[in-house]
Design a protein around this motif. Structure first.
Motif, PDB file in Angstrom:
ATOM      1  N   UNK A 286       0.800  -1.228   0.000  1.00 19.52           N
ATOM      2  CA  UNK A 286       0.000   0.000   0.000  1.00 19.52           C
ATOM      3  C   UNK A 286       0.835   1.281   0.000  1.00 19.52           C
ATOM      4  N   UNK A 287       1.929   1.294   0.766  1.00 24.97           N
ATOM      5  CA  UNK A 287       2.681   2.557   0.878  1.00 24.97           C
ATOM      6  C   UNK A 287       3.956   2.578   0.037  1.00 24.97           C
ATOM      7  N   UNK A 288       4.317   1.434  -0.516  1.00 24.55           N
ATOM      8  CA  UNK A 288       5.547   1.348  -1.313  1.00 24.55           C
ATOM      9  C   UNK A 288       5.582   2.332  -2.454  1.00 24.55           C
ATOM     10  N   UNK A 289       4.426   2.423  -3.150  1.00 24.57           N
ATOM     11  CA  UNK A 289       4.352   3.322  -4.307  1.00 24.57           C
ATOM     12  C   UNK A 289       4.493   4.784  -3.874  1.00 24.57           C
ATOM     13  N   UNK A 290       3.862   5.112  -2.726  1.00 24.45           N
ATOM     14  CA  UNK A 290       3.949   6.483  -2.213  1.00 24.45           C
ATOM     15  C   UNK A 290       5.384   6.832  -1.815  1.00 24.45           C
ATOM     16  N   UNK A 291       6.047   5.860  -1.182  1.00 25.64           N
ATOM     17  CA  UNK A 291       7.451   6.071  -0.781  1.00 25.64           C
ATOM     18  C   UNK A 291       8.294   6.342  -2.027  1.00 25.64           C
ATOM     19  N   UNK A 292       8.036   5.548  -3.069  1.00 29.53           N
ATOM     20  CA  UNK A 292       8.780   5.718  -4.319  1.00 29.53           C
ATOM     21  C   UNK A 292       8.526   7.085  -4.944  1.00 29.53           C
ATOM     22  N   UNK A 293       7.246   7.510  -4.960  1.00 31.31           N
ATOM     23  CA  UNK A 293       6.947   8.804  -5.588  1.00 31.31           C
ATOM     24  C   UNK A 293       7.564   9.960  -4.802  1.00 31.31           C
ATOM     25  N   UNK A 294       7.742   9.760  -3.498  1.00 32.95           N
ATOM     26  CA  UNK A 294       8.439  10.773  -2.690  1.00 32.95           C
ATOM     27  C   UNK A 294       9.875  10.964  -3.157  1.00 32.95           C
ATOM     28  N   UNK A 295      10.500   9.832  -3.535  1.00 33.72           N
ATOM     29  CA  UNK A 295      11.890   9.927  -4.008  1.00 33.72           C
ATOM     30  C   UNK A 295      11.942  10.143  -5.519  1.00 33.72           C
ATOM     31  N   UNK A 296      10.769  10.226  -6.138  1.00 40.02           N
ATOM     32  CA  UNK A 296      10.726  10.517  -7.570  1.00 40.02           C
ATOM     33  C   UNK A 296      11.012   9.333  -8.476  1.00 40.02           C
ATOM     34  N   UNK A 297      10.611   8.129  -8.028  1.00 39.85           N
ATOM     35  CA  UNK A 297      10.802   6.927  -8.860  1.00 39.85           C
ATOM     36  C   UNK A 297       9.422   6.364  -9.187  1.00 39.85           C
ATOM     37  N   UNK A 298       9.197   6.009 -10.470  1.00 39.36           N
ATOM     38  CA  UNK A 298       7.898   5.425 -10.806  1.00 39.36           C
ATOM     39  C   UNK A 298       7.951   3.902 -10.670  1.00 39.36           C
ATOM     40  N   UNK A 299       6.764   3.293 -10.630  1.00 43.85           N
ATOM     41  CA  UNK A 299       6.652   1.849 -10.399  1.00 43.85           C
ATOM     42  C   UNK A 299       7.362   1.053 -11.494  1.00 43.85           C
ATOM     43  N   UNK A 300       7.284   1.534 -12.743  1.00 45.37           N
ATOM     44  CA  UNK A 300       7.918   0.799 -13.844  1.00 45.37           C
ATOM     45  C   UNK A 300       9.437   0.728 -13.687  1.00 45.37           C
ATOM     46  N   UNK A 301      10.043   1.846 -13.271  1.00 46.43           N
ATOM     47  CA  UNK A 301      11.500   1.849 -13.043  1.00 46.43           C
ATOM     48  C   UNK A 301      11.847   0.873 -11.920  1.00 46.43           C
ATOM     49  N   UNK A 302      11.017   0.908 -10.868  1.00 47.80           N
ATOM     50  CA  UNK A 302      11.254   0.014  -9.727  1.00 47.80           C
ATOM     51  C   UNK A 302      11.093  -1.441 -10.155  1.00 47.80           C
ATOM     52  N   UNK A 303      10.092  -1.696 -11.004  1.00 46.82           N
ATOM     53  CA  UNK A 303       9.852  -3.065 -11.483  1.00 46.82           C
ATOM     54  C   UNK A 303      11.013  -3.562 -12.341  1.00 46.82           C
ATOM     55  N   UNK A 304      11.578  -2.660 -13.157  1.00 53.07           N
ATOM     56  CA  UNK A 304      12.737  -3.049 -13.976  1.00 53.07           C
ATOM     57  C   UNK A 304      13.926  -3.370 -13.065  1.00 53.07           C
ATOM     58  N   UNK A 305      14.144  -2.498 -12.059  1.00 52.61           N
ATOM     59  CA  UNK A 305      15.217  -2.765 -11.088  1.00 52.61           C
ATOM     60  C   UNK A 305      14.949  -4.096 -10.380  1.00 52.61           C
ATOM     61  N   UNK A 306      13.680  -4.312 -10.052  1.00 53.54           N
ATOM     62  CA  UNK A 306      13.286  -5.553  -9.384  1.00 53.54           C
ATOM     63  C   UNK A 306      13.526  -6.779 -10.246  1.00 53.54           C
ATOM     64  N   UNK A 307      13.318  -6.620 -11.548  1.00 52.82           N
ATOM     65  CA  UNK A 307      13.531  -7.766 -12.437  1.00 52.82           C
ATOM     66  C   UNK A 307      14.999  -8.197 -12.400  1.00 52.82           C
ATOM     67  N   UNK A 308      15.918  -7.226 -12.199  1.00 52.51           N
ATOM     68  CA  UNK A 308      17.341  -7.574 -12.072  1.00 52.51           C
ATOM     69  C   UNK A 308      17.602  -8.353 -10.779  1.00 52.51           C
ATOM     70  N   UNK A 309      16.971  -7.894  -9.676  1.00 51.24           N
ATOM     71  CA  UNK A 309      17.136  -8.595  -8.392  1.00 51.24           C
ATOM     72  C   UNK A 309      16.629 -10.028  -8.514  1.00 51.24           C
ATOM     73  N   UNK A 310      15.417 -10.167  -9.111  1.00 55.19           N
ATOM     74  CA  UNK A 310      14.827 -11.500  -9.271  1.00 55.19           C
ATOM     75  C   UNK A 310      15.711 -12.350 -10.177  1.00 55.19           C
ATOM     76  N   UNK A 311      16.276 -11.717 -11.224  1.00 53.27           N
ATOM     77  CA  UNK A 311      17.170 -12.419 -12.146  1.00 53.27           C
ATOM     78  C   UNK A 311      18.379 -12.999 -11.399  1.00 53.27           C
ATOM     79  N   UNK A 312      18.995 -12.164 -10.542  1.00 49.32           N
ATOM     80  CA  UNK A 312      20.174 -12.632  -9.798  1.00 49.32           C
ATOM     81  C   UNK A 312      19.809 -13.685  -8.750  1.00 49.32           C
ATOM     82  N   UNK A 313      18.628 -13.535  -8.133  1.00 53.83           N
ATOM     83  CA  UNK A 313      18.152 -14.565  -7.195  1.00 53.83           C
ATOM     84  C   UNK A 313      18.008 -15.898  -7.922  1.00 53.83           C
TER      85      UNK A 313
END
Length: 194
Positions: free
Chosen positions: A56-83
């Motif tokens: 619920x608050x993850x997206x709001x936290x991201x928008x505070x730092x000026x990051x959109x969900x798509x950028x975070x998801x792309x970064x996340x895909x790298x984390x999942x890739x390495x896992x």
């Protein structure tokens, strides 16, 4: 209510693979031998709370730092890739120090609700309805609780080879998820960028 069985099933599978509680059994067993007892209920409830709160608050936290969900998801895909690479090749790219007590840290966080899980939740949020993701979280936490409660039994039944096979299978699934996540969100980024 936008309940959708396919979304629940997919989100559950993604979280199951990312949380990788079965693959974490060796870690859980070594922790239990160090501290004597793992508070399964406490670890499960805390992990579920962290995950739902972040949903619920993850997206709001991201928008505070000026990051959109798509950028975070792309970064996340790298984390999942390495896992996934870790799971498939049986290597450790990242190792945290083992703490003294084992219920909230490291089991609830970061073992269950870690960076990979948080990233996956936000990536799922970009594609699926929230209620389906919450059901997926609850299903996974129930499974996590069962695994934590019966980790010694599972270890005896599966043995090292069984655990290793399960890790590799989920590693491949996770790899495919990482590629799909990357492809879906990188397109969005380019569309927004234009």
């Amino acid at each position: 209510m936008n309940l959708n069985f396919k979304e629940i099933a997919t989100a559950s599978m993604i979280l199951f693979a990312v949380i990788d509680i079965v693959g974490s059994i060796p870690v859980i067993i070594s922790l239990r031998s160090k501290v004597g007892h793992i508070q399964s209920e406490k670890a499960s409830i805390v992990a579920a709370s962290i995950m739902v709160a972040f949903l619920f608050v993850g997206e709001r936290i991201l928008s505070l730092i000026g990051i959109d969900v798509n950028s975070f998801a792309v970064a996340g895909s790298f984390i999942i890739f390495f896992l996934a690479i870790e799971m498939i090749l049986g290597i450790t790219l990242y190792k945290d120090d083992m703490p003294e007590s084992a219920s909230i840290v490291p089991i609830a966080f970061p073992l269950i609700a870690g960076a990979g899980t948080m990233t996956s939740l936000l990536a799922l949020r970009a594609e699926y309805h929230v209620e389906n993701i919450i059901i997926a979280i609850i299903l996974n936490i129930i499974f996590v609780y069962i695994v934590l409660k019966s980790s010694a039994k599972i270890e005896r039944v599966l043995g090292n080879i069984g655990l290793s096979i399960i890790r590799k299978v989920f590693g491949v699934i996770l790899l495919a998820i990482a590629v799909k996540l990357f492809a879906a969100n990188i397109n969005q980024l380019f569309q927004h960028g234009v």
